[in-house]
Design a protein around this motif. Structure first.
Motif, PDB file in Angstrom:
ATOM      1  N   UNK A  57      58.884  14.337  20.994  1.00  0.00           N
ATOM      2  CA  UNK A  57      57.801  14.512  21.950  1.00  0.00           C
ATOM      3  C   UNK A  57      57.733  15.947  22.435  1.00  0.00           C
ATOM      4  N   UNK A  58      58.929  16.546  22.696  1.00  0.00           N
ATOM      5  CA  UNK A  58      58.958  17.939  23.128  1.00  0.00           C
ATOM      6  C   UNK A  58      58.395  18.849  22.042  1.00  0.00           C
ATOM      7  N   UNK A  59      58.756  18.538  20.788  1.00  0.00           N
ATOM      8  CA  UNK A  59      58.270  19.350  19.678  1.00  0.00           C
ATOM      9  C   UNK A  59      56.771  19.212  19.530  1.00  0.00           C
ATOM     10  N   UNK A  60      56.282  17.952  19.621  1.00  0.00           N
ATOM     11  CA  UNK A  60      54.860  17.717  19.454  1.00  0.00           C
ATOM     12  C   UNK A  60      54.049  18.351  20.580  1.00  0.00           C
ATOM     13  N   UNK A  61      54.640  18.443  21.794  1.00  0.00           N
ATOM     14  CA  UNK A  61      53.908  18.993  22.922  1.00  0.00           C
ATOM     15  C   UNK A  61      53.905  20.507  22.933  1.00  0.00           C
ATOM     16  N   UNK A  62      54.680  21.116  22.036  1.00  0.00           N
ATOM     17  CA  UNK A  62      54.740  22.573  21.981  1.00  0.00           C
ATOM     18  C   UNK A  62      55.834  23.153  22.844  1.00  0.00           C
ATOM     19  N   UNK A  63      56.585  22.323  23.563  1.00  0.00           N
ATOM     20  CA  UNK A  63      57.659  22.828  24.410  1.00  0.00           C
ATOM     21  C   UNK A  63      58.797  23.352  23.562  1.00  0.00           C
ATOM     22  N   UNK A  64      59.436  24.389  24.067  1.00  0.00           N
ATOM     23  CA  UNK A  64      60.570  24.968  23.366  1.00  0.00           C
ATOM     24  C   UNK A  64      61.791  24.834  24.263  1.00  0.00           C
ATOM     25  N   UNK A  65      62.550  23.720  24.146  1.00  0.00           N
ATOM     26  CA  UNK A  65      63.668  23.486  25.059  1.00  0.00           C
ATOM     27  C   UNK A  65      64.764  24.523  24.926  1.00  0.00           C
ATOM     28  N   UNK A  66      64.870  25.181  23.779  1.00  0.00           N
ATOM     29  CA  UNK A  66      65.918  26.180  23.596  1.00  0.00           C
ATOM     30  C   UNK A  66      65.516  27.530  24.180  1.00  0.00           C
ATOM     31  N   UNK A  67      64.239  27.822  24.212  1.00  0.00           N
ATOM     32  CA  UNK A  67      63.762  29.051  24.812  1.00  0.00           C
ATOM     33  C   UNK A  67      64.391  30.299  24.230  1.00  0.00           C
ATOM     34  N   UNK A  68      64.179  30.537  22.970  1.00  0.00           N
ATOM     35  CA  UNK A  68      64.825  31.670  22.321  1.00  0.00           C
ATOM     36  C   UNK A  68      63.957  32.917  22.368  1.00  0.00           C
ATOM     37  N   UNK A  69      64.552  34.040  21.983  1.00  0.00           N
ATOM     38  CA  UNK A  69      63.855  35.324  21.891  1.00  0.00           C
ATOM     39  C   UNK A  69      64.098  35.873  20.494  1.00  0.00           C
ATOM     40  N   UNK A  70      63.053  36.367  19.856  1.00  0.00           N
ATOM     41  CA  UNK A  70      63.208  36.962  18.534  1.00  0.00           C
ATOM     42  C   UNK A  70      62.829  38.438  18.592  1.00  0.00           C
ATOM     43  N   UNK A  71      63.497  39.236  17.789  1.00  0.00           N
ATOM     44  CA  UNK A  71      63.256  40.673  17.769  1.00  0.00           C
ATOM     45  C   UNK A  71      62.623  41.076  16.440  1.00  0.00           C
ATOM     46  N   UNK A  72      61.495  41.793  16.515  1.00  0.00           N
ATOM     47  CA  UNK A  72      60.835  42.301  15.318  1.00  0.00           C
ATOM     48  C   UNK A  72      60.988  43.806  15.238  1.00  0.00           C
ATOM     49  N   UNK A  73      60.292  44.423  14.311  1.00  0.00           N
ATOM     50  CA  UNK A  73      60.372  45.876  14.168  1.00  0.00           C
ATOM     51  C   UNK A  73      59.767  46.610  15.349  1.00  0.00           C
ATOM     52  N   UNK A  74      58.741  46.000  15.962  1.00  0.00           N
ATOM     53  CA  UNK A  74      58.060  46.671  17.071  1.00  0.00           C
ATOM     54  C   UNK A  74      58.065  45.857  18.348  1.00  0.00           C
ATOM     55  N   UNK A  75      58.461  44.597  18.295  1.00  0.00           N
ATOM     56  CA  UNK A  75      58.272  43.735  19.455  1.00  0.00           C
ATOM     57  C   UNK A  75      59.474  42.841  19.732  1.00  0.00           C
ATOM     58  N   UNK A  76      59.461  42.281  20.934  1.00  0.00           N
ATOM     59  CA  UNK A  76      60.411  41.259  21.364  1.00  0.00           C
ATOM     60  C   UNK A  76      59.566  40.051  21.745  1.00  0.00           C
ATOM     61  N   UNK A  77      59.775  38.932  21.058  1.00  0.00           N
ATOM     62  CA  UNK A  77      58.861  37.796  21.164  1.00  0.00           C
ATOM     63  C   UNK A  77      59.497  36.612  21.878  1.00  0.00           C
ATOM     64  N   UNK A  78      58.742  36.036  22.812  1.00  0.00           N
ATOM     65  CA  UNK A  78      59.161  34.825  23.503  1.00  0.00           C
ATOM     66  C   UNK A  78      58.064  33.779  23.341  1.00  0.00           C
ATOM     67  N   UNK A  79      58.451  32.511  23.432  1.00  0.00           N
ATOM     68  CA  UNK A  79      57.480  31.429  23.336  1.00  0.00           C
ATOM     69  C   UNK A  79      57.638  30.618  22.074  1.00  0.00           C
ATOM     70  N   UNK A  80      57.178  29.393  22.134  1.00  0.00           N
ATOM     71  CA  UNK A  80      57.281  28.474  21.007  1.00  0.00           C
ATOM     72  C   UNK A  80      56.472  28.960  19.811  1.00  0.00           C
ATOM     73  N   UNK A  81      57.043  28.777  18.621  1.00  0.00           N
ATOM     74  CA  UNK A  81      56.339  29.143  17.394  1.00  0.00           C
ATOM     75  C   UNK A  81      55.089  28.296  17.195  1.00  0.00           C
ATOM     76  N   UNK A  82      55.016  27.147  17.897  1.00  0.00           N
ATOM     77  CA  UNK A  82      53.849  26.270  17.766  1.00  0.00           C
ATOM     78  C   UNK A  82      52.849  26.466  18.906  1.00  0.00           C
TER      79      UNK A  82
END
Length: 249
Positions: free
Chosen positions: A51-76
């Motif tokens: 249900x959490x996955x289907x609703x778009x919630x990201x219970x782990x709340x991770x951060x990803x680092x790219x070449x130019x950015x720092x990204x937060x939020x669910x991939x969905x």
């Protein structure tokens, strides 16, 4: 103590004992009950996760680092924006104070994904001549913990405790590490900030982000800037975020 799980069998010495099959049956029933209970618990956990996955919630709340950015939020998340800021920019401080919590809440709710780009063109307006880069490096160190809530808290604190552009002082690396500690960063992250570990990487990311923003806006680079699908958003409208989220419903 008498058992009552089966009919009594006469005993020549008096008293009685249960049939041998009664204990076996009891154990079987107990085992079945345990298995059923476990299945219900596991099923509930899986159902909740789905249900959490289907609703778009990201219970782990991770951060990803790219070449130019720092990204937060669910991939969905239905909406992704690029946010360009300079840690010394007064307008960015005003943006964070007036709209930062709304942005963070949308991220926490799985409605929004944000790619943070930290620029450094105001370095020369700081007494240290490199504050914008060092603050961006501190954000990279914090992002290394991959903890979304920590990152959002530190990002907000940077602007809540923002030095004055052209002022007489700014934050040292130790000061930035203290702000990170107060936000909940671990000791390794604090050392990363204090030692300036990510300064070179932050400077490179800032330059690449400037190039990216310049191409998107025809060379008119300013902060804060918000891009949605590569196009600039008029964030002077206080309802800009509500409007783009509503359009995606």
């Amino acid at each position: 103590m008498s058992a009552k799980s089966g009919p009594a069998i006469p005993n020549v010495r008096g008293g009685y004992k249960p049939q041998s099959t009664s204990n076996v049956l009891t154990y079987v029933l107990v085992t079945i009950s345990v298995i059923v209970l476990a299945a219900l618990i596991i099923g509930g956990v899986v159902l909740t996760a789905n249900r959490e996955k289907d609703s778009g919630l990201d219970p782990n709340g991770t951060v990803t680092s790219g070449n130019t950015d720092l990204t937060v939020g669910s991939a969905t998340a239905p909406v992704t924006i690029d946010l360009f800021e300079d840690a010394l920019c007064p307008a960015c401080g005003m943006f964070e104070k007036s709209q930062g919590e709304e942005v963070a809440d949308a991220v926490r709710g799985g409605k929004l994904r944000v790619r943070f780009h930290m620029l450094n063109f105001l370095n020369e307006s700081s007494p240290s001549r490199d504050y914008s880069t060092r603050a961006a490096a501190a954000m990279q160190c914090v992002a290394g913990e991959k903890n979304q809530e920590l990152f959002l808290k530190f990002h907000s604190a940077l602007f809540q405790q923002q030095p004055m552009e052209g002022g007489s002082s700014d934050h040292s690396n130790d000061d930035l590490a203290k702000i990170a500690r107060e936000a909940g960063a671990n000791e390794a992250t604090q050392r990363c900030i204090a030692n300036g570990t990510q300064v070179d990487a932050a400077a490179k990311a800032a330059q690449e982000s400037v190039n990216q923003l310049s191409k998107a806006v025809g060379g008119n680079v300013s902060t804060p800037s918000v891009l949605l699908e590569g196009k600039k958003v008029d964030h002077s409208n206080p309802d800009w975020l509500k409007n783009i989220l509503k359009d995606q419903q």
